[in-house]
Scaffold this motif. Sequence first.
Motif, PDB file in Angstrom:
ATOM      1  N   ARG A  32      86.520  50.607  10.151  1.00  0.00           N
ATOM      2  CA  ARG A  32      85.181  51.150  10.375  1.00  0.00           C
ATOM      3  C   ARG A  32      85.290  52.172  11.497  1.00  0.00           C
ATOM      4  O   ARG A  32      85.911  51.922  12.527  1.00  0.00           O
ATOM      5  CB  ARG A  32      84.241  50.023  10.786  1.00  0.00           C
TER       6      ARG A  32
ATOM      7  N   TYR B 176      78.556  54.921   4.360  1.00  0.00           N
ATOM      8  CA  TYR B 176      77.934  55.125   5.662  1.00  0.00           C
ATOM      9  C   TYR B 176      76.747  54.182   5.831  1.00  0.00           C
ATOM     10  O   TYR B 176      75.963  53.998   4.918  1.00  0.00           O
ATOM     11  CB  TYR B 176      77.453  56.570   5.793  1.00  0.00           C
ATOM     12  N   ARG B 177      76.655  53.604   7.044  1.00  0.00           N
ATOM     13  CA  ARG B 177      75.518  52.736   7.332  1.00  0.00           C
ATOM     14  C   ARG B 177      75.375  52.595   8.845  1.00  0.00           C
ATOM     15  O   ARG B 177      76.334  52.234   9.534  1.00  0.00           O
ATOM     16  CB  ARG B 177      75.734  51.359   6.707  1.00  0.00           C
ATOM     17  N   ALA B 178      74.196  52.881   9.338  1.00  0.00           N
ATOM     18  CA  ALA B 178      73.825  52.645  10.735  1.00  0.00           C
ATOM     19  C   ALA B 178      74.838  53.204  11.732  1.00  0.00           C
ATOM     20  O   ALA B 178      75.287  52.511  12.632  1.00  0.00           O
ATOM     21  CB  ALA B 178      73.601  51.156  10.972  1.00  0.00           C
ATOM     22  N   GLY B 179      75.214  54.465  11.574  1.00  0.00           N
ATOM     23  CA  GLY B 179      76.118  55.094  12.525  1.00  0.00           C
ATOM     24  C   GLY B 179      77.581  54.737  12.371  1.00  0.00           C
ATOM     25  O   GLY B 179      78.398  55.024  13.242  1.00  0.00           O
ATOM     26  N   HIS B 180      77.925  54.109  11.239  1.00  0.00           N
ATOM     27  CA  HIS B 180      79.310  53.728  10.980  1.00  0.00           C
ATOM     28  C   HIS B 180      79.757  54.282   9.631  1.00  0.00           C
ATOM     29  O   HIS B 180      78.961  54.393   8.704  1.00  0.00           O
ATOM     30  CB  HIS B 180      79.473  52.206  10.944  1.00  0.00           C
TER      31      HIS B 180
ATOM     32  N   ARG C  23      83.080  54.453  14.153  1.00  0.00           N
ATOM     33  CA  ARG C  23      81.758  54.461  14.786  1.00  0.00           C
ATOM     34  C   ARG C  23      81.455  55.859  15.307  1.00  0.00           C
ATOM     35  O   ARG C  23      82.244  56.455  16.035  1.00  0.00           O
ATOM     36  CB  ARG C  23      81.711  53.464  15.947  1.00  0.00           C
TER      37      ARG C  23
END
Length: 86
Positions: free
Chosen positions: A43, A22-26, A45
Amino acid sequence: MRRRLTSHARRWLQITEVKVRYRAGHAYIDAVLDDGEELQLCRLRDTGHPEMWGFALFTYSGERYEDDVLPTGRPFGPRAGPGLRR
């Protein structure tokens, strides 16, 4: 999410593990093959609604994630659409 993806991955015998990061809303989904190779798959979102996700496939030709359109014609949708098993 990882449990659900792992369940779907059982159809392909060469996939030994599904990784989710998980990273920055993804949420980034990778598959580990039986020979140890790791493939970037897609990915998801976060749209702010727990049942709706945006979707992008990783393209090895461009070495990047490209937003995809779901069968509904929209760039986001429920985690399981019509005809998909929950």
